[in-house]
Write a protein that holds these residues in place. Sequence first.
Motif, PDB file in Angstrom:
ATOM      1  N   ALA A 192       0.863  -1.183   0.000  1.00  0.00           N
ATOM      2  CA  ALA A 192       0.000   0.000   0.000  1.00  0.00           C
ATOM      3  C   ALA A 192       0.897   1.230   0.000  1.00  0.00           C
ATOM      4  O   ALA A 192       1.950   1.239   0.650  1.00  0.00           O
ATOM      5  N   PRO A 193       0.522   2.290  -0.704  1.00  0.00           N
ATOM      6  CA  PRO A 193       1.403   3.461  -0.816  1.00  0.00           C
ATOM      7  C   PRO A 193       1.508   4.283   0.456  1.00  0.00           C
ATOM      8  O   PRO A 193       2.433   5.091   0.593  1.00  0.00           O
ATOM      9  N   SER A 194       0.580   4.099   1.409  1.00  0.00           N
ATOM     10  CA  SER A 194       0.632   4.869   2.645  1.00  0.00           C
ATOM     11  C   SER A 194      -0.110   4.129   3.743  1.00  0.00           C
ATOM     12  O   SER A 194      -0.829   3.145   3.490  1.00  0.00           O
ATOM     13  N   ALA A 195       0.040   4.601   4.958  1.00  0.00           N
ATOM     14  CA  ALA A 195      -0.608   3.966   6.103  1.00  0.00           C
ATOM     15  C   ALA A 195      -2.118   4.166   6.089  1.00  0.00           C
ATOM     16  O   ALA A 195      -2.856   3.459   6.779  1.00  0.00           O
ATOM     17  N   THR A 196      -2.595   5.121   5.323  1.00  0.00           N
ATOM     18  CA  THR A 196      -4.031   5.393   5.280  1.00  0.00           C
ATOM     19  C   THR A 196      -4.725   4.689   4.118  1.00  0.00           C
ATOM     20  O   THR A 196      -5.928   4.843   3.920  1.00  0.00           O
ATOM     21  N   THR A 197      -3.961   3.923   3.335  1.00  0.00           N
ATOM     22  CA  THR A 197      -4.513   3.189   2.195  1.00  0.00           C
ATOM     23  C   THR A 197      -4.460   1.699   2.490  1.00  0.00           C
ATOM     24  O   THR A 197      -3.470   1.200   3.022  1.00  0.00           O
ATOM     25  N   LYS A 198      -5.502   0.993   2.128  1.00  0.00           N
ATOM     26  CA  LYS A 198      -5.617  -0.420   2.470  1.00  0.00           C
ATOM     27  C   LYS A 198      -5.629  -1.304   1.224  1.00  0.00           C
ATOM     28  O   LYS A 198      -6.216  -0.955   0.210  1.00  0.00           O
ATOM     29  N   VAL A 199      -4.937  -2.449   1.322  1.00  0.00           N
ATOM     30  CA  VAL A 199      -5.087  -3.491   0.307  1.00  0.00           C
ATOM     31  C   VAL A 199      -6.336  -4.282   0.688  1.00  0.00           C
ATOM     32  O   VAL A 199      -6.376  -4.959   1.699  1.00  0.00           O
ATOM     33  N   ALA A 200      -7.376  -4.149  -0.143  1.00  0.00           N
ATOM     34  CA  ALA A 200      -8.691  -4.656   0.241  1.00  0.00           C
ATOM     35  C   ALA A 200      -9.095  -5.945  -0.452  1.00  0.00           C
ATOM     36  O   ALA A 200     -10.032  -6.613  -0.003  1.00  0.00           O
ATOM     37  N   SER A 201      -8.400  -6.313  -1.524  1.00  0.00           N
ATOM     38  CA  SER A 201      -8.778  -7.530  -2.241  1.00  0.00           C
ATOM     39  C   SER A 201      -7.561  -8.127  -2.916  1.00  0.00           C
ATOM     40  O   SER A 201      -6.501  -7.501  -3.000  1.00  0.00           O
ATOM     41  N   ALA A 202      -7.716  -9.365  -3.388  1.00  0.00           N
ATOM     42  CA  ALA A 202      -6.620 -10.070  -4.053  1.00  0.00           C
ATOM     43  C   ALA A 202      -7.139 -10.676  -5.347  1.00  0.00           C
ATOM     44  O   ALA A 202      -8.316 -11.020  -5.472  1.00  0.00           O
ATOM     45  N   GLU A 203      -6.236 -10.815  -6.308  1.00  0.00           N
ATOM     46  CA  GLU A 203      -6.608 -11.372  -7.612  1.00  0.00           C
ATOM     47  C   GLU A 203      -5.589 -12.409  -8.060  1.00  0.00           C
ATOM     48  O   GLU A 203      -4.379 -12.201  -7.957  1.00  0.00           O
ATOM     49  N   TYR A 204      -6.086 -13.541  -8.570  1.00  0.00           N
ATOM     50  CA  TYR A 204      -5.236 -14.492  -9.290  1.00  0.00           C
ATOM     51  C   TYR A 204      -5.483 -14.256 -10.773  1.00  0.00           C
ATOM     52  O   TYR A 204      -6.600 -14.407 -11.268  1.00  0.00           O
ATOM     53  N   TRP A 205      -4.408 -13.886 -11.500  1.00  0.00           N
ATOM     54  CA  TRP A 205      -4.560 -13.602 -12.919  1.00  0.00           C
ATOM     55  C   TRP A 205      -3.649 -14.474 -13.783  1.00  0.00           C
ATOM     56  O   TRP A 205      -3.392 -14.179 -14.949  1.00  0.00           O
ATOM     57  N   GLY A 206      -3.216 -15.597 -13.222  1.00  0.00           N
ATOM     58  CA  GLY A 206      -2.377 -16.521 -13.976  1.00  0.00           C
ATOM     59  C   GLY A 206      -3.180 -17.374 -14.941  1.00  0.00           C
ATOM     60  O   GLY A 206      -4.372 -17.165 -15.161  1.00  0.00           O
ATOM     61  N   ASP A 207      -2.518 -18.359 -15.525  1.00  0.00           N
ATOM     62  CA  ASP A 207      -3.150 -19.263 -16.465  1.00  0.00           C
ATOM     63  C   ASP A 207      -4.354 -19.941 -15.805  1.00  0.00           C
ATOM     64  O   ASP A 207      -4.250 -20.397 -14.675  1.00  0.00           O
ATOM     65  N   PRO A 208      -5.525 -19.971 -16.418  1.00  0.00           N
ATOM     66  CA  PRO A 208      -5.805 -19.689 -17.832  1.00  0.00           C
ATOM     67  C   PRO A 208      -6.355 -18.289 -18.102  1.00  0.00           C
ATOM     68  O   PRO A 208      -6.883 -18.037 -19.179  1.00  0.00           O
ATOM     69  N   PHE A 209      -6.257 -17.370 -17.159  1.00  0.00           N
ATOM     70  CA  PHE A 209      -6.896 -16.058 -17.305  1.00  0.00           C
ATOM     71  C   PHE A 209      -5.960 -15.041 -17.958  1.00  0.00           C
ATOM     72  O   PHE A 209      -6.311 -14.393 -18.931  1.00  0.00           O
ATOM     73  N   MET A 210      -4.796 -14.854 -17.397  1.00  0.00           N
ATOM     74  CA  MET A 210      -3.689 -14.131 -18.016  1.00  0.00           C
ATOM     75  C   MET A 210      -3.948 -12.668 -18.344  1.00  0.00           C
ATOM     76  O   MET A 210      -3.295 -12.084 -19.202  1.00  0.00           O
ATOM     77  N   THR A 211      -4.892 -12.041 -17.669  1.00  0.00           N
ATOM     78  CA  THR A 211      -5.123 -10.610 -17.845  1.00  0.00           C
ATOM     79  C   THR A 211      -5.459  -9.998 -16.496  1.00  0.00           C
ATOM     80  O   THR A 211      -6.425 -10.418 -15.854  1.00  0.00           O
ATOM     81  N   ILE A 212      -4.655  -9.028 -16.053  1.00  0.00           N
ATOM     82  CA  ILE A 212      -4.936  -8.367 -14.788  1.00  0.00           C
ATOM     83  C   ILE A 212      -6.283  -7.663 -14.869  1.00  0.00           C
ATOM     84  O   ILE A 212      -6.584  -6.968 -15.831  1.00  0.00           O
ATOM     85  N   GLY A 213      -7.101  -7.889 -13.858  1.00  0.00           N
ATOM     86  CA  GLY A 213      -8.435  -7.330 -13.838  1.00  0.00           C
ATOM     87  C   GLY A 213      -9.489  -8.271 -14.391  1.00  0.00           C
ATOM     88  O   GLY A 213     -10.679  -8.042 -14.228  1.00  0.00           O
ATOM     89  N   LYS A 214      -9.063  -9.362 -15.049  1.00  0.00           N
ATOM     90  CA  LYS A 214      -9.976 -10.346 -15.606  1.00  0.00           C
ATOM     91  C   LYS A 214      -9.785 -11.718 -14.979  1.00  0.00           C
ATOM     92  O   LYS A 214     -10.233 -12.734 -15.514  1.00  0.00           O
ATOM     93  N   GLY A 215      -9.077 -11.738 -13.838  1.00  0.00           N
ATOM     94  CA  GLY A 215      -8.826 -13.005 -13.167  1.00  0.00           C
ATOM     95  C   GLY A 215      -9.883 -13.305 -12.123  1.00  0.00           C
ATOM     96  O   GLY A 215     -11.040 -12.889 -12.229  1.00  0.00           O
ATOM     97  N   LEU A 216      -9.490 -14.031 -11.076  1.00  0.00           N
ATOM     98  CA  LEU A 216     -10.385 -14.392  -9.978  1.00  0.00           C
ATOM     99  C   LEU A 216     -10.132 -13.438  -8.812  1.00  0.00           C
ATOM    100  O   LEU A 216      -8.977 -13.214  -8.438  1.00  0.00           O
ATOM    101  N   ILE A 217     -11.189 -12.887  -8.234  1.00  0.00           N
ATOM    102  CA  ILE A 217     -11.071 -11.857  -7.211  1.00  0.00           C
ATOM    103  C   ILE A 217     -11.585 -12.375  -5.871  1.00  0.00           C
ATOM    104  O   ILE A 217     -12.652 -12.999  -5.810  1.00  0.00           O
ATOM    105  N   TRP A 218     -10.803 -12.114  -4.824  1.00  0.00           N
ATOM    106  CA  TRP A 218     -11.247 -12.403  -3.440  1.00  0.00           C
ATOM    107  C   TRP A 218     -11.330 -11.095  -2.674  1.00  0.00           C
ATOM    108  O   TRP A 218     -10.415 -10.288  -2.682  1.00  0.00           O
ATOM    109  N   LYS A 219     -12.459 -10.885  -1.982  1.00  0.00           N
ATOM    110  CA  LYS A 219     -12.577  -9.683  -1.168  1.00  0.00           C
ATOM    111  C   LYS A 219     -13.533  -9.932   0.003  1.00  0.00           C
ATOM    112  O   LYS A 219     -14.234 -10.927   0.015  1.00  0.00           O
TER     113      LYS A 219
END
Length: 219
Positions: A192-219
């Motif tokens: 996270a770029p600062s203490a006031t910003t949070k990493v709120a979700s995670a994404e798997y974008w590896g095979d077979p998806f291979m596009t960031i933002g088009k993978g599997l999202i956990w939140k």
Amino acid sequence: MSSFAMRKATLGTVGLVVVGSLALSACNGDDKGTADGATKSPTSAPTSPASPSTQPSAPADQGGAAGDAKGGQQFKIGEAAQFPFKYGTTTKGEIALTVTSIEKGAPADLAPLKLGDKAAGKVPYYIHYSVKNVGTTDLQYASVGHIKGHLGDGTEAQDLTIIGKFEKCSSDSLPQGFTNGKTQEGCAIALAPSATTKVASAEYWGDPFMTIGKGLIWK
């Protein structure tokens, strides 16, 4: 070189890449050098963020059999996603991937990596996940990477890839004999770029998806 070979060659060395803003390697005092016996000195060089045109693309709905997770699908933290998995040119199978938690770290956690001012103000988040082999093939020595964090507004968090051992967040290749029913825990780091910003979700974008933002999202 495979991820397994690279990890063997760099045992005792801590290296990293902060994706999207800079690239560098950091070595601790216990450096044992590279596979050919040479010792590399820490280096750093700024890089430009990758543009969308340089990223591999694939249809967002890629998946395997009916019931497999599809690109863009969202899951709750702790929920498993099953999909066909491929590593390299020959290793293929089926895995169930679960993001089990997203844990906030402390800026001081980055001190052993010797980033200096490049880590100023940044806060590490540890994306813990588990991988289960639910297929019929042995996935030994494969690596399940391509897991990244997203900030609360949906933008990408910076990645921090560790080569070697980092006690706060360990991620190893799948072990020998990783057959059906076997499970292994892993961890990915997002900044996270600062203490006031949070990493709120995670994404798997590896095979077979291979596009960031088009993978599997956990939140």
